[in-house]
Design an enzyme around this catalytic site. Structure first.
Site, PDB file in Angstrom:
ATOM      1  N   SER A 200       0.774  -1.504  -0.163  1.00 35.78           N
ATOM      2  CA  SER A 200      -0.395  -0.075   0.027  1.00 35.78           C
ATOM      3  C   SER A 200       1.124   1.191   0.213  1.00 35.78           C
ATOM      4  O   SER A 200       1.818   1.558   0.682  1.00 35.78           O
ATOM      5  CB  SER A 200      -1.084  -0.155   1.812  1.00 35.78           C
ATOM      6  OG  SER A 200      -1.797   0.764   1.464  1.00 35.78           O
TER       7      SER A 200
ATOM      8  N   ASN B 154      -5.638  -0.002   7.174  1.00 35.99           N
ATOM      9  CA  ASN B 154      -4.359   0.448   8.429  1.00 35.99           C
ATOM     10  C   ASN B 154      -5.160   1.262   9.134  1.00 35.99           C
ATOM     11  O   ASN B 154      -5.691   2.027   9.392  1.00 35.99           O
ATOM     12  CB  ASN B 154      -4.502   1.653   6.512  1.00 35.99           C
ATOM     13  CG  ASN B 154      -2.510   2.377   7.561  1.00 35.99           C
ATOM     14  OD1 ASN B 154      -2.567   1.565   8.370  1.00 35.99           O
ATOM     15  ND2 ASN B 154      -2.639   3.469   6.576  1.00 35.99           N
TER      16      ASN B 154
ATOM     17  N   CYS C 255      -3.425   5.146  11.924  1.00 30.91           N
ATOM     18  CA  CYS C 255      -3.334   7.340  11.662  1.00 30.91           C
ATOM     19  C   CYS C 255      -4.043   7.161  13.299  1.00 30.91           C
ATOM     20  O   CYS C 255      -4.288   6.071  14.255  1.00 30.91           O
ATOM     21  CB  CYS C 255      -4.877   7.105  11.135  1.00 30.91           C
ATOM     22  SG  CYS C 255      -4.331   6.026   9.081  1.00 30.91           S
TER      23      CYS C 255
ATOM     24  N   ASN D  61       3.750  -1.925   8.733  1.00 31.99           N
ATOM     25  CA  ASN D  61       3.461  -1.348   8.233  1.00 31.99           C
ATOM     26  C   ASN D  61       5.015  -0.238   8.315  1.00 31.99           C
ATOM     27  O   ASN D  61       6.172  -0.732   9.280  1.00 31.99           O
ATOM     28  CB  ASN D  61       2.472  -0.261   9.074  1.00 31.99           C
ATOM     29  CG  ASN D  61       2.289   1.354   7.844  1.00 31.99           C
ATOM     30  OD1 ASN D  61       3.070   1.878   7.350  1.00 31.99           O
ATOM     31  ND2 ASN D  61       1.175   1.113   8.586  1.00 31.99           N
ATOM     32  N   THR D  62       5.154   0.754   8.283  1.00 34.15           N
ATOM     33  CA  THR D  62       7.136   1.348   8.494  1.00 34.15           C
ATOM     34  C   THR D  62       6.899   1.636   9.884  1.00 34.15           C
ATOM     35  O   THR D  62       6.287   1.847  10.749  1.00 34.15           O
ATOM     36  CB  THR D  62       6.715   3.088   7.847  1.00 34.15           C
ATOM     37  OG1 THR D  62       5.709   3.811   8.127  1.00 34.15           O
ATOM     38  CG2 THR D  62       6.773   2.663   6.149  1.00 34.15           C
TER      39      THR D  62
ATOM     40  N   GLY E 264      12.075  -0.430   3.638  1.00 39.07           N
ATOM     41  CA  GLY E 264      12.936  -0.810   2.699  1.00 39.07           C
ATOM     42  C   GLY E 264      13.901  -1.203   3.827  1.00 39.07           C
ATOM     43  O   GLY E 264      13.349  -2.133   4.695  1.00 39.07           O
TER      44      GLY E 264
ATOM     45  N   GLY F 215       8.151  -5.581   4.251  1.00 39.13           N
ATOM     46  CA  GLY F 215       9.245  -4.949   4.893  1.00 39.13           C
ATOM     47  C   GLY F 215      10.635  -4.777   4.165  1.00 39.13           C
ATOM     48  O   GLY F 215      10.929  -5.874   4.648  1.00 39.13           O
ATOM     49  N   GLY F 216      10.302  -4.395   3.539  1.00 38.15           N
ATOM     50  CA  GLY F 216      12.052  -3.958   3.096  1.00 38.15           C
ATOM     51  C   GLY F 216      12.370  -5.476   2.180  1.00 38.15           C
ATOM     52  O   GLY F 216      14.125  -5.738   1.674  1.00 38.15           O
TER      53      GLY F 216
ATOM     54  N   THR G 240       9.113  -0.372  -1.003  1.00 39.99           N
ATOM     55  CA  THR G 240       9.490   1.058  -1.139  1.00 39.99           C
ATOM     56  C   THR G 240      10.799   0.479  -2.672  1.00 39.99           C
ATOM     57  O   THR G 240      11.391   1.628  -3.644  1.00 39.99           O
ATOM     58  CB  THR G 240      10.754   0.620  -0.412  1.00 39.99           C
ATOM     59  OG1 THR G 240       9.888   1.302   0.858  1.00 39.99           O
ATOM     60  CG2 THR G 240      11.637   2.251  -0.174  1.00 39.99           C
TER      61      THR G 240
HETATM   62  C1  FMN Z   1       6.124   6.567   0.347  1.00 35.22           C
HETATM   63  C2  FMN Z   1       4.905   5.285   1.376  1.00 35.22           C
HETATM   64  C3  FMN Z   1       3.468   5.943   1.365  1.00 35.22           C
HETATM   65  C4  FMN Z   1       3.228   4.593   2.742  1.00 35.22           C
HETATM   66  N1  FMN Z   1       1.271   4.451   1.897  1.00 35.22           N
HETATM   67  C5  FMN Z   1       1.422   3.920   2.152  1.00 35.22           C
HETATM   68  C6  FMN Z   1       0.037   3.959   2.802  1.00 35.22           C
HETATM   69  O1  FMN Z   1      -0.655   4.149   2.528  1.00 35.22           O
HETATM   70  N2  FMN Z   1      -0.984   2.960   3.730  1.00 35.22           N
HETATM   71  C7  FMN Z   1      -0.315   1.745   4.068  1.00 35.22           C
HETATM   72  O2  FMN Z   1      -0.929   1.173   5.084  1.00 35.22           O
HETATM   73  N3  FMN Z   1       0.839   1.614   4.343  1.00 35.22           N
HETATM   74  C8  FMN Z   1       2.360   2.799   3.320  1.00 35.22           C
HETATM   75  N4  FMN Z   1       3.093   2.999   3.269  1.00 35.22           N
HETATM   76  C9  FMN Z   1       4.080   1.196   3.826  1.00 35.22           C
HETATM   77  C10 FMN Z   1       3.982  -0.221   3.235  1.00 35.22           C
HETATM   78  O3  FMN Z   1       2.539  -0.420   2.962  1.00 35.22           O
HETATM   79  C11 FMN Z   1       4.442  -0.565   3.911  1.00 35.22           C
HETATM   80  O4  FMN Z   1       3.822  -1.157   4.893  1.00 35.22           O
HETATM   81  C12 FMN Z   1       6.453  -0.825   4.419  1.00 35.22           C
HETATM   82  O5  FMN Z   1       7.262   0.705   3.641  1.00 35.22           O
HETATM   83  C13 FMN Z   1       7.172  -1.607   4.868  1.00 35.22           C
HETATM   84  O6  FMN Z   1       6.900  -2.475   3.224  1.00 35.22           O
HETATM   85  P1  FMN Z   1       8.829  -1.638   2.218  1.00 35.22           P
HETATM   86  O7  FMN Z   1       9.872  -1.528   3.282  1.00 35.22           O
HETATM   87  O8  FMN Z   1       8.704  -3.313   0.957  1.00 35.22           O
HETATM   88  O9  FMN Z   1       8.160  -0.928   1.454  1.00 35.22           O
HETATM   89  C14 FMN Z   1       3.599   3.645   2.703  1.00 35.22           C
HETATM   90  C15 FMN Z   1       4.905   3.661   2.452  1.00 35.22           C
HETATM   91  C16 FMN Z   1       6.000   3.860   1.763  1.00 35.22           C
HETATM   92  C17 FMN Z   1       7.754   3.990   1.100  1.00 35.22           C
END
Ligand code: FMN
Length: 313
Positions: free
Chosen positions: A26, A132, A135, A199-200, A224, A251-252, A274
């Protein structure tokens, strides 16, 4: 003995069967349209859309992205067109292109989440709802729903009640908690059918030249490769405590082997986030690499290795 050349990649997220376990994450691929320039989004297990809110929003002030070692900080906020435009434009586009749509929703109150779920209940083509909960709760001085098991449960209960039984509801958990298993249990007790994690992580960077925070929003979400070990740990802990609960892991993840690591920890499917910003074809590349990694290991069905890193029961 001859080795299998094809691997069964089908997987399940509660009632939803997917042809393969690789999804977008997402917020990292909007509603799939941009990625479709690079590959057919129907090839993925599903497209997970950017979290949608009731009203259109422009997000937080810029700068809202910063690079960090092996990761990225973002404070985009929940920028988006609002639920009506989403239902008018994005959902039909995903349907027309044969993509399975996992729709992510976000709100500032339990009522907002309920209204979003009610609105989506009337739409066809929602394969799964990802809630999500990272928030701020406006009714509770901005405390993040995902950090309070009670608040998280209130949201999941409302969404589950408003959503047709045929659509699984997943709670997307935050790693920024002391006991992620407690939040997971609370969401499941409230009716969630599965969990998305992680999530992040909340982070921050300071520019040593200006001596001020890099992001206008001061803090941001870290994503990332830097967070992959945290994702593996969270998925492992929750799968150990709740082995029957389906998990969508993220996650990453950058490669097929990274995806396999999350699957071995207990994820039934994996979202790629990411990495897509610098390699837009990453989701299909990760899928091909995962398929190859499974074949090299003589694994006939991806479902057979979900949670394999755990001691035998
Ligand atoms: C630019 C950006 C926007 C994101 N927006 C959302 C979002 O709208 N809703 C959500 O649940 N997670 C959001 N995330 C989190 C990602 O869905 C994911 O859970 C998190 O980045 C870990 O995965 P990754 O390391 O592969 O990015 C966002 C992440 C990034 C980097």
């Amino acid at each position: 003995m001859s080795r299998r050349t094809t691997t069964d990649l089908t997987t399940r997220l509660a009632g939803l069967e997917l042809p393969n376990p690789i999804l977008t994450a997402s917020g990292c691929a909007a509603a799939g349209r941009e990625l479709h320039q690079f590959f057919d989004v129907a090839r993925l297990g599903a497209v997970v859309t950017k979290s949608i809110m009731l009203e259109p929003r422009s997000g937080r002030p810029t700068p809202r992205m910063a690079e960090t070692p092996s990761g990225m900080l973002n404070s985009i906020g929940l920028q988006g067109p609002g639920i009506e435009a989403f239902c008018a434009q994005d959902l039909p586009w995903l349907r027309e292109h044969g993509a399975r749509a996992v729709v992510s929703i976000a709100g500032g109150s339990v009522e907002e989440y309920r209204k979003l779920a009610e609105r989506l209940a009337g739409e066809s083509g929602v394969a799964l709802l990802e809630v999500n909960i990272s928030c701020p709760n406006v009714a509770s001085r901005g405390q993040v729903f995902a950090c309070d098991p009670y608040a998280a449960a209130s949201v999941l209960r409302a969404v589950r009640e408003a959503t047709p039984a045929s659509v699984p509801v997943f709670a997307k958990l935050s790693p920024d908690v002391t006991d992620i298993v407690a939040v997971a249990r609370s969401c499941l007790d409230a009716g969630a059918d599965g969990l998305s994690m992680i999530n992040t992580l909340l982070g921050m960077a300071i520019d040593t030249t200006t001596m001020r925070p890099v992001l206008a929003g001061i803090t941001g979400g870290l994503s990332g490769p830097a967070i992959r070990p945290v994702a593996v740990r969270c998925i492992y802990q929750v799968h150990a405590a709740l082995p029957e609960v389906p998990i969508l892991g993220m996650g990453g993840v950058r490669t097929g082997l990274d995806a396999l690591e999350l699957i071995l920890a207990g994820a039934s499917a994996v979202s790629v986030g990411t990495v897509t910003f610098h390699d837009p074809s990453a989701p299909v590349r990760v899928l091909a690499e995962l398929e190859q990694a499974l074949a090299e290991r003589g694994i006939a069905r991806v479902a057979d290795v979900v949670g394999r890193a755990h001691p035998p029961r």
